[in-house]
Design a protein around this motif. Structure first.
Motif, short mmCIF file in Angstrom:
data_model
loop_
_atom_site.label_atom_id
_atom_site.label_comp_id
_atom_site.label_asym_id
_atom_site.label_seq_id
_atom_site.Cartn_x
_atom_site.Cartn_y
_atom_site.Cartn_z
N HIS A 157 19.52 10.70 -6.67
CA HIS A 157 20.04 10.62 -8.03
C HIS A 157 19.07 9.88 -8.95
O HIS A 157 18.89 10.26 -10.11
CB HIS A 157 21.40 9.92 -8.02
N ALA A 158 18.40 8.85 -8.43
CA ALA A 158 17.41 8.12 -9.22
C ALA A 158 16.21 9.01 -9.53
O ALA A 158 15.68 8.98 -10.65
CB ALA A 158 16.98 6.86 -8.48
N TRP A 159 15.78 9.79 -8.54
CA TRP A 159 14.67 10.74 -8.76
C TRP A 159 15.06 11.73 -9.85
O TRP A 159 14.26 12.04 -10.74
CB TRP A 159 14.36 11.47 -7.45
N PHE A 160 16.28 12.23 -9.80
CA PHE A 160 16.73 13.19 -10.80
C PHE A 160 16.73 12.57 -12.19
O PHE A 160 16.28 13.20 -13.17
CB PHE A 160 18.12 13.69 -10.44
N GLU A 161 17.23 11.37 -12.33
CA GLU A 161 17.26 10.71 -13.63
C GLU A 161 15.84 10.54 -14.19
O GLU A 161 15.62 10.71 -15.40
CB GLU A 161 17.95 9.35 -13.53
N LYS A 162 14.90 10.25 -13.31
CA LYS A 162 13.51 10.05 -13.74
C LYS A 162 12.90 11.34 -14.28
O LYS A 162 12.11 11.33 -15.23
CB LYS A 162 12.69 9.51 -12.58
N HIS A 163 13.27 12.48 -13.66
CA HIS A 163 12.64 13.76 -14.00
C HIS A 163 13.58 14.70 -14.76
O HIS A 163 13.26 15.87 -14.94
CB HIS A 163 12.15 14.45 -12.73
N LYS A 164 14.70 14.17 -15.22
CA LYS A 164 15.73 15.01 -15.82
C LYS A 164 15.22 15.79 -17.03
O LYS A 164 15.57 16.97 -17.20
CB LYS A 164 16.93 14.14 -16.21
N ASP A 165 14.42 15.18 -17.88
CA ASP A 165 13.94 15.86 -19.08
C ASP A 165 13.05 17.05 -18.72
O ASP A 165 13.15 18.13 -19.32
CB ASP A 165 13.18 14.90 -19.98
N SER A 166 12.16 16.86 -17.74
CA SER A 166 11.28 17.94 -17.30
C SER A 166 12.09 19.08 -16.70
O SER A 166 11.83 20.26 -16.96
CB SER A 166 10.27 17.41 -16.27
#
Length: 200
Positions: free
Chosen positions: A163-172
């Motif tokens: 989930h943390a990885w997703f939040e980091k790359h969510k915009d991309s």
């Protein structure tokens, strides 16, 4: 720096950006492996979707699966080869997305109390593998190959790290989805995979 070298480095960074990390064995660092004896059961008020990646050549590349229904992007899991993940959802209409070099989609019409299977399938990309989501039909599931898919894949579960990885790359991820979903929707209906109950 030579302009061609700089361009190549930039392009590689663009291609690799957003890829989920994995360890030296090609396993996702953001998913927990469950016991090989783990089973999941349908629930009366929920539909159960099992996403599996039973084989493939891109051992070092993750395929990340999302629920993008109503344009809200929710991460489901990060699947290496020979893994699967279960997702309980309310009955209804859904759009699921898989991310690799690009994105691809599968719609779904899900009923409570039923179990559905979808396969993450590799296809050729320009720089690395692309992936598609394909419904697994009842006849495929009952075939010898289908039984191997079910029996030889191991369940994994999502972690806080994913989930943390997703939040980091969510915009991309959202930008890729915005471009590619429109392309997918422009295809004829028979070229857009749909997960449905096939009846008894």
């Amino acid at each position: 720096m030579n302009k061609s070298i700089a361009f190549t480095i930039t392009l590689l960074l663009v291609v690799l950006y957003g890829c989920a990390p994995m360890d030296i064995h090609g396993q996702s660092k953001h998913m927990n492996e469950l016991s090989t004896a783990t089973t999941v059961e349908p629930q009366d008020d929920k539909a159960l979707v099992i996403f599996m990646r039973p084989f493939g050549q891109a051992h070092r590349q993750m395929s990340t699966v999302f629920d993008v229904t109503n344009e809200e992007i929710k991460i489901i899991g990060i699947l290496p080869n020979m893994k699967k993940i279960a997702r309980y959802v309310d009955p209804g209409q859904y759009i699921f997305m898989v991310l690799g070099e690009s994105t691809d989609y599968m719609s779904a019409d899900l009923e409570a109390g039923k179990t559905y299977y979808a396969r993450v399938a590799e296809r050729m990309g320009a720089w690395k593998a692309r992936f598609s989501l394909l419904p697994i039909t009842r006849s495929e599931l009952e075939s010898e190959e289908g039984k191997k898919w079910v029996n030889e894949t191991q369940f994994v579960e999502i972690t806080d790290s994913a989930h943390a990885w997703f939040e980091k790359h969510k915009d991309s991820i959202a930008n890729k989805h915005k471009v590619n979903y429109q392309k997918w929707m422009s295809k004829s209906a028979d070229r857009r995979p749909k997960l449905i109950d096939e009846g008894s």
